[in-house]
Design a protein around this motif. Structure first.
Motif, PDB file in Angstrom:
ATOM      1  N   SER A  86       0.823  -1.215   0.000  1.00  0.00           N
ATOM      2  CA  SER A  86       0.000   0.000   0.000  1.00  0.00           C
ATOM      3  C   SER A  86       0.856   1.262   0.000  1.00  0.00           C
ATOM      4  CB  SER A  86      -0.921   0.015   1.222  1.00  0.00           C
ATOM      5  OG  SER A  86      -1.761  -1.103   1.247  1.00  0.00           O
ATOM      6  N   LEU A  87       2.059   1.166   0.555  1.00  0.00           N
ATOM      7  CA  LEU A  87       2.925   2.336   0.644  1.00  0.00           C
ATOM      8  C   LEU A  87       3.435   2.772  -0.718  1.00  0.00           C
ATOM      9  CD1 LEU A  87       5.079   1.371   3.778  1.00  0.00           C
ATOM     10  CD2 LEU A  87       2.833   2.477   3.711  1.00  0.00           C
ATOM     11  N   TYR A  88       3.586   1.811  -1.618  1.00  0.00           N
ATOM     12  CA  TYR A  88       4.162   2.125  -2.928  1.00  0.00           C
ATOM     13  C   TYR A  88       3.211   2.916  -3.821  1.00  0.00           C
ATOM     14  CZ  TYR A  88       7.965  -0.978  -1.634  1.00  0.00           C
ATOM     15  OH  TYR A  88       9.046  -1.547  -0.982  1.00  0.00           O
ATOM     16  N   VAL A  89       1.996   3.096  -3.383  1.00  0.00           N
ATOM     17  CA  VAL A  89       1.073   3.977  -4.105  1.00  0.00           C
ATOM     18  C   VAL A  89       1.509   5.434  -3.927  1.00  0.00           C
ATOM     19  CG1 VAL A  89      -1.322   4.784  -4.268  1.00  0.00           C
ATOM     20  CG2 VAL A  89      -0.832   2.351  -3.824  1.00  0.00           C
ATOM     21  N   TYR A  90       2.194   5.715  -2.795  1.00  0.00           N
ATOM     22  CA  TYR A  90       2.538   7.088  -2.425  1.00  0.00           C
ATOM     23  C   TYR A  90       4.037   7.401  -2.543  1.00  0.00           C
ATOM     24  CZ  TYR A  90      -2.147   6.712  -0.513  1.00  0.00           C
ATOM     25  OH  TYR A  90      -3.499   6.506  -0.371  1.00  0.00           O
ATOM     26  N   VAL A  91       4.878   6.372  -2.460  1.00  0.00           N
ATOM     27  CA  VAL A  91       6.325   6.566  -2.637  1.00  0.00           C
ATOM     28  C   VAL A  91       6.848   5.483  -3.573  1.00  0.00           C
ATOM     29  CG1 VAL A  91       6.732   7.715  -0.437  1.00  0.00           C
ATOM     30  CG2 VAL A  91       6.796   5.219  -0.542  1.00  0.00           C
ATOM     31  N   ALA A  92       7.800   5.847  -4.420  1.00  0.00           N
ATOM     32  CA  ALA A  92       8.286   4.908  -5.430  1.00  0.00           C
ATOM     33  C   ALA A  92       9.088   3.767  -4.812  1.00  0.00           C
ATOM     34  CB  ALA A  92       9.131   5.645  -6.459  1.00  0.00           C
ATOM     35  N   ASN A  93       9.921   4.094  -3.814  1.00  0.00           N
ATOM     36  CA  ASN A  93      10.775   3.093  -3.197  1.00  0.00           C
ATOM     37  C   ASN A  93      11.323   3.653  -1.885  1.00  0.00           C
ATOM     38  OD1 ASN A  93      12.927   4.872  -4.032  1.00  0.00           O
ATOM     39  ND2 ASN A  93      12.817   3.885  -6.056  1.00  0.00           N
ATOM     40  N   LEU A  94      12.143   2.849  -1.213  1.00  0.00           N
ATOM     41  CA  LEU A  94      12.686   3.271   0.080  1.00  0.00           C
ATOM     42  C   LEU A  94      13.621   4.467  -0.074  1.00  0.00           C
ATOM     43  CD1 LEU A  94      12.875   2.725   3.114  1.00  0.00           C
ATOM     44  CD2 LEU A  94      14.756   1.123   2.639  1.00  0.00           C
ATOM     45  N   GLN A  95      14.336   4.547  -1.190  1.00  0.00           N
ATOM     46  CA  GLN A  95      15.241   5.674  -1.424  1.00  0.00           C
ATOM     47  C   GLN A  95      14.468   6.988  -1.503  1.00  0.00           C
ATOM     48  OE1 GLN A  95      15.435   2.703  -3.133  1.00  0.00           O
ATOM     49  NE2 GLN A  95      17.218   2.044  -1.944  1.00  0.00           N
ATOM     50  N   GLU A  96      13.352   6.972  -2.219  1.00  0.00           N
ATOM     51  CA  GLU A  96      12.541   8.187  -2.321  1.00  0.00           C
ATOM     52  C   GLU A  96      11.943   8.540  -0.965  1.00  0.00           C
ATOM     53  OE1 GLU A  96       9.667   9.643  -5.694  1.00  0.00           O
ATOM     54  OE2 GLU A  96       8.487   8.419  -4.289  1.00  0.00           O
ATOM     55  N   LEU A  97      11.478   7.545  -0.244  1.00  0.00           N
ATOM     56  CA  LEU A  97      10.917   7.790   1.079  1.00  0.00           C
ATOM     57  C   LEU A  97      11.982   8.377   2.002  1.00  0.00           C
ATOM     58  CD1 LEU A  97       8.734   7.620   3.225  1.00  0.00           C
ATOM     59  CD2 LEU A  97       9.353   5.224   3.584  1.00  0.00           C
ATOM     60  N   SER A  98      13.200   7.862   1.945  1.00  0.00           N
ATOM     61  CA  SER A  98      14.281   8.366   2.782  1.00  0.00           C
ATOM     62  C   SER A  98      14.547   9.840   2.514  1.00  0.00           C
ATOM     63  CB  SER A  98      15.563   7.554   2.536  1.00  0.00           C
ATOM     64  OG  SER A  98      15.384   6.206   2.907  1.00  0.00           O
ATOM     65  N   ALA A  99      14.492  10.227   1.237  1.00  0.00           N
ATOM     66  CA  ALA A  99      14.709  11.625   0.873  1.00  0.00           C
ATOM     67  C   ALA A  99      13.604  12.505   1.449  1.00  0.00           C
ATOM     68  CB  ALA A  99      14.759  11.769  -0.645  1.00  0.00           C
ATOM     69  N   PHE A 100      12.370  12.023   1.396  1.00  0.00           N
ATOM     70  CA  PHE A 100      11.241  12.773   1.961  1.00  0.00           C
ATOM     71  C   PHE A 100      11.363  12.887   3.476  1.00  0.00           C
ATOM     72  CE2 PHE A 100       8.426  11.288  -1.780  1.00  0.00           C
ATOM     73  CZ  PHE A 100       8.800  12.390  -2.527  1.00  0.00           C
ATOM     74  N   VAL A 101      11.782  11.812   4.123  1.00  0.00           N
ATOM     75  CA  VAL A 101      11.920  11.796   5.579  1.00  0.00           C
ATOM     76  C   VAL A 101      12.987  12.796   6.025  1.00  0.00           C
ATOM     77  CG1 VAL A 101      12.684  10.401   7.556  1.00  0.00           C
ATOM     78  CG2 VAL A 101      11.080   9.446   5.886  1.00  0.00           C
ATOM     79  N   LEU A 102      14.128  12.785   5.353  1.00  0.00           N
ATOM     80  CA  LEU A 102      15.196  13.716   5.699  1.00  0.00           C
ATOM     81  C   LEU A 102      14.734  15.149   5.509  1.00  0.00           C
ATOM     82  CD1 LEU A 102      18.076  14.387   6.512  1.00  0.00           C
ATOM     83  CD2 LEU A 102      18.794  13.920   4.157  1.00  0.00           C
ATOM     84  N   ASP A 103      14.043  15.410   4.418  1.00  0.00           N
ATOM     85  CA  ASP A 103      13.563  16.772   4.174  1.00  0.00           C
ATOM     86  C   ASP A 103      12.577  17.209   5.245  1.00  0.00           C
ATOM     87  OD1 ASP A 103      13.473  19.063   2.111  1.00  0.00           O
ATOM     88  OD2 ASP A 103      11.347  18.635   2.460  1.00  0.00           O
ATOM     89  N   ASN A 104      11.721  16.290   5.674  1.00  0.00           N
ATOM     90  CA  ASN A 104      10.751  16.599   6.717  1.00  0.00           C
ATOM     91  C   ASN A 104      11.446  16.981   8.012  1.00  0.00           C
ATOM     92  OD1 ASN A 104       8.867  15.701   9.087  1.00  0.00           O
ATOM     93  ND2 ASN A 104       7.508  15.862   7.338  1.00  0.00           N
ATOM     94  N   ALA A 105      12.520  16.276   8.350  1.00  0.00           N
ATOM     95  CA  ALA A 105      13.278  16.577   9.574  1.00  0.00           C
ATOM     96  C   ALA A 105      13.925  17.956   9.501  1.00  0.00           C
ATOM     97  CB  ALA A 105      14.344  15.511   9.806  1.00  0.00           C
ATOM     98  N   LEU A 106      14.331  18.377   8.304  1.00  0.00           N
ATOM     99  CA  LEU A 106      15.014  19.657   8.143  1.00  0.00           C
ATOM    100  C   LEU A 106      14.086  20.853   8.297  1.00  0.00           C
ATOM    101  CD1 LEU A 106      17.476  18.908   5.196  1.00  0.00           C
ATOM    102  CD2 LEU A 106      17.824  18.698   7.658  1.00  0.00           C
ATOM    103  N   ALA A 107      12.809  20.602   8.476  1.00  0.00           N
ATOM    104  CA  ALA A 107      11.866  21.702   8.700  1.00  0.00           C
ATOM    105  C   ALA A 107      12.180  22.448   9.996  1.00  0.00           C
ATOM    106  CB  ALA A 107      10.427  21.167   8.739  1.00  0.00           C
ATOM    107  N   LYS A 108      12.917  21.804  10.921  1.00  0.00           N
ATOM    108  CA  LYS A 108      13.222  22.423  12.212  1.00  0.00           C
ATOM    109  C   LYS A 108      14.489  23.279  12.199  1.00  0.00           C
ATOM    110  CE  LYS A 108      10.902  19.056  15.191  1.00  0.00           C
ATOM    111  NZ  LYS A 108      11.052  18.140  16.349  1.00  0.00           N
ATOM    112  N   VAL A 109      15.186  23.327  11.065  1.00  0.00           N
ATOM    113  CA  VAL A 109      16.387  24.154  10.985  1.00  0.00           C
ATOM    114  C   VAL A 109      15.987  25.629  11.008  1.00  0.00           C
ATOM    115  CG1 VAL A 109      18.357  24.807   9.553  1.00  0.00           C
ATOM    116  CG2 VAL A 109      17.674  22.406   9.714  1.00  0.00           C
ATOM    117  N   ASP A 110      16.649  26.408  11.869  1.00  0.00           N
ATOM    118  CA  ASP A 110      16.347  27.837  12.001  1.00  0.00           C
ATOM    119  C   ASP A 110      17.261  28.663  11.097  1.00  0.00           C
ATOM    120  OD1 ASP A 110      14.365  27.494  13.947  1.00  0.00           O
ATOM    121  OD2 ASP A 110      15.863  27.375  15.542  1.00  0.00           O
TER     122      ASP A 110
END
Length: 236
Positions: free
Chosen positions: A56-80
């Motif tokens: 079901s996850l692959y409907v929203y992300v192509a693979n684990l590499q793409e998901l990892s990129a999204f996750v890292l970007d999400n974490a960087l939202a806290k950079v001031d």
């Protein structure tokens, strides 16, 4: 046997699951990464946390590499990002990199991800644009700026990963410190002569024996050394 007192709970009474979406998948993956480190970032574990199947996850992300990129970007939202009129371009550059270090240090899994993943998203792009703007204001442009920003971010990521991993494992510097002190000065004269400096962070924590991320003085010394190299190459 008559069990007439048993309470029957209708499935309709259960709280409805939150609809699956890319944002929900990314946020869930980030929480698993923070709590379990890199082993938590797997499609199977994310799917289990969301009470669904991995497919079901692959409907929203192509693979684990793409998901990892999204996750890292999400974490960087806290950079001031310091305001553009706050201090010099170099102080703003160092402050945003210090904030980046803090974000990575808080979650060892994110620090590791920053070394193995190219982030893709608005937060990582905003940070890179901000850093390049400070370098541009300092007269560092073209190739020196492009390669320089990569070197600065790599330095921060490596410091965060080393220190956060050491804290997570409960590793201290006492063992290596003892090793340095036991060396034969005639065989290792330079190491013996610099044994205190090799392990110092330049901060108060040295005197108190406390552990934590790389002391600010040593961290900023590293930034300064890299920046001076970038400036030299830019002017050369």
């Amino acid at each position: 046997m008559n069990n007439s007192n048993r309470t029957i709970i209708s499935r309709r009474a259960r709280p409805a699951k939150q609809p699956l979406s890319q944002d929900l998948i990314v946020q869930t993956a980030l929480e698993l990464l923070k709590s379990e480190g890199s082993p938590g970032l797997s499609m199977r574990k994310i799917a289990k946390a969301l009470d669904t199947g991995p497919s079901s996850l692959y409907v929203y992300v192509a693979n684990l590499q793409e998901l990892s990129a999204f996750v890292l970007d999400n974490a960087l939202a806290k950079v001031d990002f310091p305001e553009e009129d706050q201090g010099s371009w170099k102080s703003r550059l160092f402050d945003v990199l210090q904030s980046y270090l803090s974000v990575l240090y808080e979650a060892p899994g994110v620090a590791e991800l920053s070394l193995t993943t190219i982030p893709a998203g608005p937060h990582s792009l905003a940070m890179m644009e901000y850093i390049l703007r400070q370098l541009h204001e300092g007269g560092i442009r073209s190739t020196s700026a492009a390669w320089g920003v990569d070197l600065l971010l790599l330095y921060v990521s490596s410091v965060a990963f080393e220190q956060s991993s050491r804290d997570r494992k409960g590793t201290t510097l006492h063992a290596i410190s003892a090793s340095y002190r036991s060396l034969d000065p005639s065989q290792y004269p330079l190491i013996s002569g610099l044994k205190e400096e090799l392990l110092s962070s330049g901060g108060q924590e040295d005197k108190e024996g406390q552990q934590g991320y790389e002391g600010e003085a040593r961290f900023r010394w590293g930034l300064e050394a890299i920046l001076q190299g970038i400036v030299t190459r830019n002017n050369g």
